[in-house]
Design a protein around this motif. Sequence first.
Motif, PDB file in Angstrom:
ATOM      1  N   ALA A 137       0.851  -1.186   0.000  1.00  0.00           N
ATOM      2  CA  ALA A 137       0.000   0.000   0.000  1.00  0.00           C
ATOM      3  C   ALA A 137       0.890   1.241   0.000  1.00  0.00           C
ATOM      4  N   SER A 139       2.598   4.605   0.994  1.00  0.00           N
ATOM      5  CA  SER A 139       2.759   5.120   2.356  1.00  0.00           C
ATOM      6  C   SER A 139       3.572   6.403   2.414  1.00  0.00           C
ATOM      7  N   SER A 141       4.759  10.350   2.290  1.00  0.00           N
ATOM      8  CA  SER A 141       4.167  11.552   2.886  1.00  0.00           C
ATOM      9  C   SER A 141       4.382  12.789   2.023  1.00  0.00           C
ATOM     10  N   GLU A 173       1.668   2.743  -9.578  1.00  0.00           N
ATOM     11  CA  GLU A 173       0.553   2.611  -8.649  1.00  0.00           C
ATOM     12  C   GLU A 173      -0.594   1.991  -9.433  1.00  0.00           C
ATOM     13  N   LYS A 197       0.226   8.355   0.249  1.00  0.00           N
ATOM     14  CA  LYS A 197      -0.837   7.469   0.712  1.00  0.00           C
ATOM     15  C   LYS A 197      -2.115   7.694  -0.087  1.00  0.00           C
ATOM     16  N   THR A 199      -6.058   8.255  -0.684  1.00  0.00           N
ATOM     17  CA  THR A 199      -7.081   8.996   0.042  1.00  0.00           C
ATOM     18  C   THR A 199      -8.318   8.122   0.226  1.00  0.00           C
TER      19      THR A 199
END
Length: 212
Positions: A137, A139, A141, A173, A197, A199
């Motif tokens: 997933a 992650s 920032s 992705e 990350k 939403t």
Amino acid sequence: MCGVAPTATGSQTPISTFTNAKTAQECLSDCNSNASCQSFIFGMVDSTIKCELFSVPAAQVPTQSSANLVVYDKACSSIPAVQPTTANPQGLANGAAQNQNGGQTSQSGGQTSSSQPTQGQQGANQKQNKRATCGAAPSGSGTAQPIDTPANIASLDACIAACKANASCKSVEFGKLTANGPDVCRFFDVPAAQVPKATDGQSFQVSDVGCA
């Protein structure tokens, strides 16, 4: 867009067609010689190498009848100088690397020293793969944004394979932008660990280009 299949639905037609270009770099030279050229398609179809120039960005070049043709923006930073073959009809750089390694294997010991950097590079790639993010997933920032969203990609592995054909792509992705939406494939020019990350409502997996 650099070395990916064109996906637009418009009716743009080539402003010029060349048969003398044997590599994508030579096709770029033809494009640079035409003030109206913004992008071009390149590849081998039915044993004939095609180089067609367009006056629109690569994102507006229509889908072609052959999957052997890929599109490049004029501003792409890395365009391969590889002549297409039956096994590599798009003339992509990854195909050239395989052919070149095969050629080195069959040649005499006089080039043994030139193969050593390749072995070192393979070791570096193996170390990189051990640290790679594969199918996790997102992650990160940061605020990294996708550099491309190719169409008709049905799986994470296919998304990674398409990424390898784009010199700027470092990670992908794959997943859904909305809970009930279609799967999408998005390219990033940062490692998978830096992809932001997801939403609320999004469902994504990220992988570095070296995962597959």
